[in-house]
Write an enzyme that holds these catalytic residues in place. Sequence first.
Site, PDB file in Angstrom:
ATOM      1  N   GLU A 298       0.836  -1.210   0.000  1.00  0.00           N
ATOM      2  CA  GLU A 298       0.000   0.000   0.000  1.00  0.00           C
ATOM      3  C   GLU A 298       0.869   1.258   0.000  1.00  0.00           C
ATOM      4  OE1 GLU A 298      -3.696  -0.750   2.180  1.00  0.00           O
ATOM      5  OE2 GLU A 298      -3.524   1.276   2.962  1.00  0.00           O
ATOM      6  N   HIS A 327       7.664 -26.924   0.645  1.00  0.00           N
ATOM      7  CA  HIS A 327       6.954 -28.004  -0.041  1.00  0.00           C
ATOM      8  C   HIS A 327       5.850 -27.472  -0.947  1.00  0.00           C
ATOM      9  CE1 HIS A 327       9.089 -31.000   2.406  1.00  0.00           C
ATOM     10  NE2 HIS A 327       9.107 -30.010   3.280  1.00  0.00           N
ATOM     11  N   LYS A 441     -13.049   2.183  -1.635  1.00  0.00           N
ATOM     12  CA  LYS A 441     -13.964   2.601  -0.566  1.00  0.00           C
ATOM     13  C   LYS A 441     -15.068   3.490  -1.151  1.00  0.00           C
ATOM     14  CE  LYS A 441     -10.906   2.721   3.562  1.00  0.00           C
ATOM     15  NZ  LYS A 441     -10.399   3.481   4.700  1.00  0.00           N
TER      16      LYS A 441
HETATM   17  O1  PA5 Z   1      -3.129   1.826   5.904  1.00  0.00           O
HETATM   18  C1  PA5 Z   1      -4.218   2.309   5.682  1.00  0.00           C
HETATM   19  O2  PA5 Z   1      -4.396   3.540   5.675  1.00  0.00           O
HETATM   20  C2  PA5 Z   1      -5.432   1.434   5.450  1.00  0.00           C
HETATM   21  O3  PA5 Z   1      -5.114   0.104   5.286  1.00  0.00           O
HETATM   22  C3  PA5 Z   1      -6.387   1.559   6.621  1.00  0.00           C
HETATM   23  O4  PA5 Z   1      -5.746   1.120   7.787  1.00  0.00           O
HETATM   24  C4  PA5 Z   1      -7.660   0.751   6.377  1.00  0.00           C
HETATM   25  O5  PA5 Z   1      -8.250   1.127   5.165  1.00  0.00           O
HETATM   26  C5  PA5 Z   1      -8.641   0.977   7.518  1.00  0.00           C
HETATM   27  O6  PA5 Z   1      -8.894   2.344   7.650  1.00  0.00           O
HETATM   28  P1  PA5 Z   1      -9.473   2.948   8.966  1.00  0.00           P
HETATM   29  O7  PA5 Z   1      -8.516   2.720  10.070  1.00  0.00           O
HETATM   30  O8  PA5 Z   1      -9.645   4.393   8.661  1.00  0.00           O
HETATM   31  O9  PA5 Z   1     -10.786   2.271   9.231  1.00  0.00           O
END
Ligand code: PA5
Length: 473
Positions: A298, A327, A441
């Site tokens: 990410e 394996h 989202k």
């Molecule tokens: O790293 C990130 O920003 C995302 O993976 C968020 O952690 C994830 O989308 C969850 O978001 P939130 O904590 O706002 O619910």
Amino acid sequence: MLNNPDQNIRLDYNNMMKEFVGSYGFTSDDFTALTEKIDAATAAMKIKREQGFMDWRDLPHNQEEVVDEILAYAAENAGKFEAFVLLGIGGSALGPMAVQQAINHQFYNELPREKRGGHPKFYVVDNVDPERLACLFDIIDVDKCLFNVVSKSGSTSETMSQFMIIKQMLEEKLGAGNVHNHIVCTTDKEKGNLIKIAKDEGYKTFIIPSGVGGRFSQLTPVGLLPAAFTGIDIRALLAGAATMDKLCKADNITQNPAYMYGLLNYLAMQKGMPMSVMMPYADSLKYISDWYAQLWAESLGKKYDNNGNIVNVGPTPIKALGATDQHSQVQLYVEGPYDKIIVFIGVDEYRKTVTIPKIYSDISSLGFLGGVTHNELIAVEQLSTEHALRSAGRPNMTITLPSVNEFTIGQLLYMFMVATAFAGELLNINTFDQPGVEEGKNATYAMFGRPGYEDKKRELDARPAKKPAYIIG
Ligand code: PA5
């Protein structure tokens, strides 16, 4: 355990070097050729930290009060709940899962309560698969649980929908005015719905500092609160991170494990090896790979660079587990395309010893195992895989933990976070945004007709209809 130098983790990158693996490896000339880039990245890391763009870097040092508050809250609630249930997703769930799996007993929830140190069972619900939540309700009594709603944005559909379901269930069981002791929120101090709801309805709340993004938040109350509830020493976790922070201040790349790790991955990408396999040789570290996969993917998978050019860069993290995946996946890694590097995570001292009995000594294919420990077997298997990869010219490196404990895990998490930020600087991208995630989202909000997402809805309605000709069955 705090600040014990015998417990410092090590990065061994011998097998990333040409002299060990041949043409796909690197030389010190490769490092020298990037001097300007490395210096610029090093300078940017310093400046960004000083200017407050990397608040997560200071978490090991500035949370005394938060830690006290978390420990006091955990103590106040000791013995009150059968289970601590975390509702969260992505950066709000993967860190707590990884640390829990690393530190606590591998079958923690199955242990009788006294063997869990009196601590509650621990569940994480990080999906909206209806079967998962429904199945959880088959094994917990909601009125005997503490639900930790974790969302930085306070609006993530998965997490907030779980919260809505749980709140309703609690109200039905306990009455509308009696649910607040069963819900604790971890969220931003002002942004999003969760903080507003928490204030209105009187839920205990812990704050995720505004400058710390989801996947960099494990060392905030996101990770510290569930850890404290399950008996994990959160001060030692932060001490480990602080120790690594000291190392990560070195400008010299050969003394800075995080920068070196980021650089080696960057070089691998430049040399056509964007796949990055993480293969711990310890079940306790299995979910570290999951946490890392999100952090790496990410943060570094980006369309644009910092100058607005389309670059479509990013390494692909792959999760493996030694010796299990010897394996299944290792055949590909030894003989498949030269497009990946392998990162082993090894452990010097496992917390348990298991010895194979000396039986079947007359059967040569079994007899050699008699008297050997599983500790020796897994260590030798790791070395053997490393050898197979090296002989086949496959770059690989090893991070070794003297043992798995809060101090070493704190170091490991912090090292990976700094490495990610440094790799992002080398790639010249924004490590800390996630437009691709936001896109998904937003599409969900639009499909459910959430106000404000009308344009996205129109875009979705105009998507090409699928052709039955391309659907079989
Ligand atoms: O790293 C990130 O920003 C995302 O993976 C968020 O952690 C994830 O989308 C969850 O978001 P939130 O904590 O706002 O619910």
